[in-house]
Design a protein around this motif. Structure first.
Motif, PDB file in Angstrom:
ATOM      1  N   GLN A  81      12.535 -35.350 -16.018  1.00  0.00           N
ATOM      2  CA  GLN A  81      10.862 -35.919 -15.876  1.00  0.00           C
ATOM      3  C   GLN A  81      11.143 -37.119 -17.503  1.00  0.00           C
ATOM      4  O   GLN A  81      11.288 -36.371 -18.073  1.00  0.00           O
ATOM      5  N   MET A  82      11.024 -37.873 -16.669  1.00  0.00           N
ATOM      6  CA  MET A  82      11.086 -39.393 -18.007  1.00  0.00           C
ATOM      7  C   MET A  82       9.409 -39.484 -18.272  1.00  0.00           C
ATOM      8  O   MET A  82       8.953 -40.397 -17.120  1.00  0.00           O
ATOM      9  N   ASN A  83       8.522 -40.123 -19.612  1.00  0.00           N
ATOM     10  CA  ASN A  83       7.847 -40.335 -19.411  1.00  0.00           C
ATOM     11  C   ASN A  83       7.283 -41.039 -21.257  1.00  0.00           C
ATOM     12  O   ASN A  83       7.886 -41.206 -22.010  1.00  0.00           O
ATOM     13  N   ASN A  84       6.721 -42.119 -20.786  1.00  0.00           N
ATOM     14  CA  ASN A  84       6.303 -42.519 -21.634  1.00  0.00           C
ATOM     15  C   ASN A  84       7.275 -44.007 -22.609  1.00  0.00           C
ATOM     16  O   ASN A  84       8.036 -43.542 -23.502  1.00  0.00           O
ATOM     17  N   LEU A  85       7.897 -44.271 -21.293  1.00  0.00           N
ATOM     18  CA  LEU A  85       9.485 -44.679 -21.217  1.00  0.00           C
ATOM     19  C   LEU A  85       9.587 -46.398 -23.124  1.00  0.00           C
ATOM     20  O   LEU A  85       8.642 -46.604 -22.240  1.00  0.00           O
ATOM     21  N   GLU A  86      11.071 -45.684 -23.023  1.00  0.00           N
ATOM     22  CA  GLU A  86      11.101 -47.225 -23.247  1.00  0.00           C
ATOM     23  C   GLU A  86      12.259 -47.855 -23.857  1.00  0.00           C
ATOM     24  O   GLU A  86      13.376 -47.779 -23.342  1.00  0.00           O
ATOM     25  N   PRO A  87      12.675 -48.916 -24.529  1.00  0.00           N
ATOM     26  CA  PRO A  87      13.858 -49.638 -24.124  1.00  0.00           C
ATOM     27  C   PRO A  87      14.761 -49.011 -24.615  1.00  0.00           C
ATOM     28  O   PRO A  87      16.171 -49.391 -24.699  1.00  0.00           O
ATOM     29  N   GLU A  88      14.278 -48.380 -25.798  1.00  0.00           N
ATOM     30  CA  GLU A  88      15.675 -47.781 -25.868  1.00  0.00           C
ATOM     31  C   GLU A  88      16.275 -46.715 -25.872  1.00  0.00           C
ATOM     32  O   GLU A  88      17.338 -46.314 -25.807  1.00  0.00           O
ATOM     33  N   ASP A  89      15.739 -46.061 -24.530  1.00  0.00           N
ATOM     34  CA  ASP A  89      15.661 -45.371 -23.680  1.00  0.00           C
ATOM     35  C   ASP A  89      16.771 -45.296 -22.548  1.00  0.00           C
ATOM     36  O   ASP A  89      17.140 -45.013 -21.771  1.00  0.00           O
TER      37      ASP A  89
END
Length: 119
Positions: A81-89
């Protein structure tokens, strides 16, 4: 041979969420550990999160507090589960399974699934 099939990737806006799933051809608790790695173009493949057969977890510093790894023995899956995703992800994400045996260790990889985060 063990087959790992990944699903759930896609394109999301920064701050959004995605849930990755990896389905294995044997029960998740048959493995000593299950993990997610990621690799951006031209970069090395790095560990994102890992969970052991005993339920212990560890995460890369960059995703702590935002990502959660879990396993479901009944459904033979490991999820991220991936929350608050950032461009660096943004990267290709790979499911990994490790099975320790008396004679040798066995390691399996999924094909990879793309996650793209727009700013």
């Amino acid at each position: 041979q063990v087959q790992l099939v990944e699903s759930g990737g896609g394109l999301v806006q920064a701050g959004g969420s995605l849930r990755l799933s990896c389905a294995a051809s044997r029960t998740a608790f048959s493995f000593n550990s299950l993990a997610w790695y990621r690799q951006a173009p031209g970069k090395q493949r790095d560990l994102v999160a890992k969970i052991t057969s005993g339920g212990n977890t560890n995460y890369a510093d960059s995703v702590k507090g935002r990502f959660t790894i879990s396993r479901d023995s009944h459904n033979n899956t490991v999820d991220l589960q991936m929350n608050n995703l950032e461009p660096e992800d943004t990267a290709a994400y790979f499911c990994n399974a490790l099975l320790k045996a008396t004679m040798a260790d066995h390691e399996y990889w999924g094909q990879g699934i793309q996650v793209t985060v727009s700013s």
